[in-house]
Design a protein around this motif. Structure first.
Motif, mmCIF file in Angstrom:
data_model
loop_
_atom_site.group_PDB
_atom_site.id
_atom_site.type_symbol
_atom_site.label_atom_id
_atom_site.label_comp_id
_atom_site.label_asym_id
_atom_site.label_seq_id
_atom_site.Cartn_x
_atom_site.Cartn_y
_atom_site.Cartn_z
ATOM 1 N N GLY A 45 39.756 40.460 39.660
ATOM 2 C CA GLY A 45 39.648 40.868 41.051
ATOM 3 C C GLY A 45 38.994 39.784 41.885
ATOM 4 O O GLY A 45 38.897 38.636 41.455
ATOM 5 N N THR B 164 38.147 45.984 37.076
ATOM 6 C CA THR B 164 39.002 45.661 38.217
ATOM 7 C C THR B 164 38.799 46.706 39.306
ATOM 8 O O THR B 164 37.940 47.585 39.171
ATOM 9 N N GLU C 96 44.254 46.699 40.198
ATOM 10 C CA GLU C 96 44.735 47.389 38.992
ATOM 11 C C GLU C 96 46.249 47.540 39.018
ATOM 12 O O GLU C 96 46.933 47.207 38.046
#
Lengths: 361, 361
Positions: B102, B40, B45
């Protein structure tokens, strides 16, 4: 000249095996676009790069050279990137061909570059060492090393053609010829006791570089590997047999540092360790263990490694890719010429096999 | 929740599209081994990494995080290597799963890492931006940038499942929502005039983040892409249509420097340039060109790029992968909702289309 066809569905490709192979006739049909990047190293460049570059230029191709430094220690991300730099600086597009001219390191790096550049371009292999003729010619494994492990990053990439020219072995140092023989002996040990007998009969000629004998040994080894790989392209089962001696061997290579021992030397000792463990398990006889050691010795290969603390040896072994869910599987011999993948072995015997086959301090 | 199945022979996989998707029920069956590396960035995160990490740990998995810096400029070899470092430091093996959490950059890098680590491990995509939900969810294109070109190094890697959760779009900056809409509008312009009418009807709701409307737009876009990709997985033909606006857009991105403009912004202007050229060629009407510009404007996207010297713009265009043997092919419109791949266009008109759609200095 012999031709071996590797059958992989729609990705069938030929390996031409012989002496003084004809580039115009045999190589040209496999270069689909106009741009060729010859990836080689600074040793092989001086010997053969000109021949290929001039032949292909005469055939109307745009040919560029990417010369890497020679050695396993350069098989890393940084040097891989030099190939991408060369391809992009030359303005090459997705119709280009990457031609690997060199040994296993060059084949692995050029192959991974060909797999990754523009998400995949045409790839041709011209292996110039005996090891790479039998090892990297078949199977499509490419990749680079990482400080924490060998061949940890890579791709499966099949070449469109492989060009195994025995005349190019003349320039090979004796130590590298032996390293190639280690891989050839592996095919005998893992699945072909008749081939082992043939090798025992012809080892002296092979060590002296007899081109006809070498071509026959390369052909037989590649045929073995091709059969196994065609059954199991992505290494889910049978293909793991090809790793006979590799888990031990990788530990040796990792400990000594990449490139100190040749890959073939490390797996020769690795195979002796595997045979030793197989013998302790009662699967092969003491005589077979000795027979294994003798064939490697006649090929001028090491059958014992320098002293390595056992803890570290084991640590390097479990970093190996053959560890599944923390469960160590090894390729062992249930007989000479009969390898198996198994986790059913005695751990103490395994440690003993490692200790038995180290030089004393 | 809607489920879209992407059909790719033996590599069929589902895309789950909805709000507040159930991780335990929907994700767990696709994690084959025990080790999960969540890749990520430092923005995502903080928002969602905990949710996934805790859910998967509660299910008995070993879960590690690899947090990269957020931004297109980090989509390079150096940061890719951080993923390999994390995988190897964690002692992960070839049974592990790489989970991309992501946007497109994370999906591209984690996907390429999953394709290359141990020559290929299981890959799951959890796209957290609208753009990546429609763009990277289907097609398997992964890769990194090189100083000399975008996405020049990579692999085709299909995920085993994609998890497109509209609830995660709440945290998305408006500019990124718009960038996602650019890709959605692309599917309408290239092949579905009815979808264009639907988008014109619902653009206000989409811009406001209506989850039901977004889910429908994502579903329709992914279905379009899936159909095209299934016909042409390795981009030999029809799939190139998906690059509508991309050759122009990549030139804009390259000139400005990766990450200055969002990908969606660059291709929005790129599509306007393609429409402008199509209009000059007499293939679409002046009214259709205006219609094209208006839908992008309503999606709050730029329809003109900063001034770029024409020479440089062209230079960046020919570095693009769509150049075959030096012959530039473009994706143009032979009607609204009807894109074609062609090299039959007027070069002067192309230059004019670039100049027409730049901001004045």
């Amino acid at each position: 000249m012999q031709t071996l066809h590797v059958e992989l569905g729609d990705r069938r490709y030929p390996i031409f095996i012989g002496s003084h192979l004809n580039i115009n006739e045999l190589l040209l049909p496999y270069i689909t676009g106009h741009q060729v990047m010859i990836v080689t190293n600074d040793t092989v460049e001086k010997l053969y790069a000109n021949t290929y570059q001039q032949a292909l230029q005469a055939l109307g191709k745009t040919v560029k050279l990417c010369v890497l430094r020679d050695g396993e220690k350069y098989k890393n991300l940084e040097n891989l990137n030099l190939i991408f730099d060369a391809l992009l600086q030359a303005g090459f597009n997705r119709d280009c061909t990457v031609l690997a001219l060199g040994g296993g390191v060059i084949g692995d790096m050029a192959g991974f570059a060909a797999a990754s550049f523009q998400r995949g371009v045409n790839f041709i292999q011209v292996p110039t060492t005996l090891l790479s003729q039998v090892d990297s010619s078949v199977g499509g494994k490419t990749g680079i090393n990482h400080p924490l492990g060998k061949n940890m990053i890579g791709a499966f990439k099949q070449p469109s053609v492989v060009f195994a020219d025995m005349a190019q072995l003349k320039s090979l140092p004796p130590r590298e010829l032996s390293a190639g023989l280690a891989e050839i002996i592996k095919y005998a040990l893992l699945g072909d006791i008749e081939f082992l007998a043939w090798l025992e009969m012809h080892m002296d000629g092979l060590i002296q570089g007899d081109e006809a004998l070498l071509a026959e040994a390369v052909y037989r080894s590649c045929a073995h590997k091709a059969r196994i790989v065609a059954n199991d392209e992505k290494e889910h089962g049978e293909r793991a047999l090809l790793n006979l001696g590799h888990t031990f061997g990788h530990a040796i290579e990792s400990y000594l540092g990449y490139g100190v021992w040749l890959h073939g030397e490390a797996i020769a000792t690795g195979m002796v360790m595997a045979a030793d463990l197989s013998c302790q398990m009662g699967w092969i006889s003491e005589a077979d263990l000795i027979r294994t050691k003798v064939i490697f010795q006649r090929a001028q290969l090491p059958i014992a490694c320098p002293p390595i603390p056992l803890e570290q040896f084991l640590e390097y072994m479990v970093h190996d890719k053959k560890v599944l869910n923390g469960q160590l599987r090894l390729i062992l011999m249930k007989g000479v010429g009969q390898a198996v993948i198994t986790k059913e072995f005695n751990l103490e015997a395994m440690k003993q096999a490692i200790v038995n086959n180290q030089l004393k301090e």
